[in-house]
Motif scaffolding. Structure first.
Motif, short mmCIF file in Angstrom:
data_model
loop_
_atom_site.label_atom_id
_atom_site.label_comp_id
_atom_site.label_asym_id
_atom_site.label_seq_id
_atom_site.Cartn_x
_atom_site.Cartn_y
_atom_site.Cartn_z
N LEU A 113 0.84 -1.21 0.00
CA LEU A 113 0.00 0.00 0.00
C LEU A 113 0.88 1.26 0.00
CD1 LEU A 113 -3.09 0.46 0.16
CD2 LEU A 113 -2.79 0.80 2.62
N SER A 114 0.60 2.17 -0.95
CA SER A 114 1.45 3.37 -1.08
C SER A 114 0.63 4.60 -1.39
CB SER A 114 2.46 3.18 -2.23
OG SER A 114 3.27 2.06 -2.00
N LYS A 115 1.07 5.74 -0.83
CA LYS A 115 0.45 7.03 -1.14
C LYS A 115 1.51 8.13 -1.05
CE LYS A 115 -2.96 9.70 -2.12
NZ LYS A 115 -3.84 9.46 -3.28
N HIS A 116 1.62 8.91 -2.11
CA HIS A 116 2.55 10.04 -2.13
C HIS A 116 1.75 11.33 -2.13
CE1 HIS A 116 5.12 6.80 -3.44
NE2 HIS A 116 6.18 7.57 -3.27
N PHE A 117 2.25 12.33 -1.44
CA PHE A 117 1.70 13.69 -1.55
C PHE A 117 2.84 14.54 -2.10
CE2 PHE A 117 -0.80 12.01 2.09
CZ PHE A 117 -2.06 12.10 1.52
N GLY A 118 2.76 14.94 -3.36
CA GLY A 118 3.90 15.65 -3.96
C GLY A 118 5.12 14.76 -3.86
N GLY B 27 -11.39 3.98 2.56
CA GLY B 27 -11.91 4.49 1.29
C GLY B 27 -11.93 6.01 1.18
N PHE B 28 -11.35 6.73 2.15
CA PHE B 28 -11.33 8.20 2.07
C PHE B 28 -10.25 8.70 1.13
CE2 PHE B 28 -13.93 7.65 5.73
CZ PHE B 28 -14.81 8.73 5.69
N LEU B 29 -9.25 7.87 0.88
CA LEU B 29 -8.16 8.22 -0.03
C LEU B 29 -7.90 7.02 -0.92
CD1 LEU B 29 -5.05 9.69 1.85
CD2 LEU B 29 -6.35 10.78 0.02
N ALA B 30 -7.69 7.27 -2.21
CA ALA B 30 -7.33 6.17 -3.10
C ALA B 30 -5.83 5.96 -3.05
CB ALA B 30 -7.77 6.50 -4.52
N PRO B 31 -5.37 4.71 -2.88
CA PRO B 31 -3.92 4.48 -2.90
C PRO B 31 -3.33 4.76 -4.29
CG PRO B 31 -5.14 2.43 -2.39
CD PRO B 31 -6.15 3.49 -2.68
N ASP B 32 -2.05 5.11 -4.33
CA ASP B 32 -1.34 5.24 -5.62
C ASP B 32 -0.98 3.85 -6.13
OD1 ASP B 32 -1.36 7.96 -5.37
OD2 ASP B 32 0.64 8.06 -4.45
N ALA B 33 -0.69 2.95 -5.19
CA ALA B 33 -0.31 1.60 -5.56
C ALA B 33 -0.64 0.68 -4.40
CB ALA B 33 1.19 1.53 -5.87
N GLY B 34 -0.76 -0.61 -4.71
CA GLY B 34 -1.01 -1.60 -3.67
C GLY B 34 -2.46 -2.02 -3.61
N GLU B 35 -2.72 -2.99 -2.77
CA GLU B 35 -4.06 -3.57 -2.67
C GLU B 35 -4.51 -3.66 -1.22
OE1 GLU B 35 -3.56 -7.41 -4.34
OE2 GLU B 35 -3.82 -6.70 -6.40
N VAL C 17 -10.89 -4.94 -2.00
CA VAL C 17 -11.76 -3.76 -1.80
C VAL C 17 -11.01 -2.46 -2.10
CG1 VAL C 17 -13.15 -4.98 -0.05
CG2 VAL C 17 -11.21 -3.59 0.70
N THR C 18 -9.91 -2.57 -2.83
CA THR C 18 -8.98 -1.45 -2.99
C THR C 18 -9.66 -0.16 -3.48
OG1 THR C 18 -7.32 -3.08 -3.54
CG2 THR C 18 -6.74 -0.78 -3.92
N ARG C 19 -10.57 -0.25 -4.40
CA ARG C 19 -11.14 0.99 -4.98
C ARG C 19 -12.54 1.27 -4.46
NH1 ARG C 19 -7.07 3.97 -6.96
NH2 ARG C 19 -5.44 2.41 -7.14
N MET C 20 -12.95 0.61 -3.39
CA MET C 20 -14.32 0.82 -2.92
C MET C 20 -14.49 2.15 -2.19
SD MET C 20 -15.86 -2.77 -1.72
CE MET C 20 -15.87 -4.16 -2.85
N SER C 21 -15.72 2.67 -2.24
CA SER C 21 -16.02 3.93 -1.57
C SER C 21 -16.22 3.70 -0.07
CB SER C 21 -17.30 4.54 -2.16
OG SER C 21 -18.40 3.73 -1.80
N THR C 22 -16.22 4.80 0.68
CA THR C 22 -16.45 4.71 2.12
C THR C 22 -17.80 4.04 2.41
OG1 THR C 22 -17.39 6.91 2.01
CG2 THR C 22 -15.13 6.76 2.72
#
Ligand code: ATP
Ligand code: MG
Length: 240
Positions: A9-14, A51-59, A67-72
């Protein structure tokens, strides 16, 4: 049994890798502690899990479903609910009505929601303020109310982001008791907290993050006493 699992699971901000290839598993029935210095990525992990943020990568896998792309809303209906670091209640309606709304949003009948609301208000020591606007409660009481809203239909897993922060010790104990009782009934939790004595007391297992990565995991006390974790906290001593 594994209830929740992340792979890479990964998330970048800038340019900031807020969460960097994180693998976490949560077993059914456990209270998993998620700790780490300020800014280490804990809230960002919870934001993606819920589900409040979509990951950049990972499951993200929940009960053997991707459930990676599911909504809240989709996740909440499947039983994955989170509480916020900053409390969210409806300030201009009563405590009782906040619980009623939460119950009816989870498809309970008004009658069932009202009966569960009354029981939760009692358990959370809020009966005496049940008809006051939620906005007039103290911060700790609002947190307790949010617990009630989260548990009006008990989720399969509850993600708690610093529920004890800036809460009066008496209410902190009410919350800890609430968590202990639910855990004894089989409830699964992920608990983010900077309150180490409570984490040691409540969590059988812990994961520690630093700079977006998992740096230690295992039995809580062993994690907190491990060299990389002590170093991470000392390196961030001005915040820890
Ligand atoms: N919406 C955002 N935009 C830009 N950067 C963000 C955003 N949210 C978080 N960050 C950055 O991502 C990193 C991780 O933040 P996060 O809030 O997940 O940490 P945390 O472990 O929950 O910290 P704390 O213990 O202080 O609550 C930090 O560097 C933070 O500044
Ligand atoms: Mg946070």
């Amino acid at each position: 049994m594994t209830l929740l699992k992340t792979n890479g699971l990964s998330k970048h901000f800038g340019g900031v890798a807020a969460v960097d290839k994180v693998d976490i598993t949560v077993q059914a029935g456990e209270i998993l502690g998620l700790v780490g210095p300020n800014g280490s990525g804990k809230t960002t992990v919870l934001n993606m899990l819920s589900g409040f943020l979509a990951p950049d990568a990972g499951e993200i896998w929940f009960a053997d479903q991707n459930v990676t792309r599911m909504s809240t809303v989709q996740l909440a209906r499947r039983g994955l609910l989170r509480m916020f670091q900053m409390t969210r209640v409806f300030p201009r309606i009563s405590c009782f009505d906040n619980l009623l709304v939460a119950g009816m949003a989870m498809d309970l009948s008004e009658r069932e929601a009202a009966s569960r609301a009354a029981a939760l208000l009692e358990e959370l020591t809020l009966t005496h303020v049940q008809y006051l606007d939620a906005g007039s409660l103290s911060g700790g009481q609002r947190k307790l109310l949010e617990f009630g809203m989260c548990f009006i239909k008990p989720p399969r897993i509850a993600l708690l982001d610093e529920p004890f922060a800036a809460v009066h010790p008496v209410m902190r104990e009410t919350m800890a008791d609430f968590i202990r009782r639910r855990h004894a009934l089989g409830q699964t939790f992920v608990l983010v907290s900077h309150d180490m004595p409570i984490v040691v007391d409540l969590c059988q297992r812990a994961v520690c993050m630093n700079l977006g990565r998992v740096i230690a995991e295992g039995p809580t006390r062993a994690v907190l006493e491990s060299a990389p974790v002590i170093e991470a906290y000392l390196g961030n001593a001005s915040h820890a």
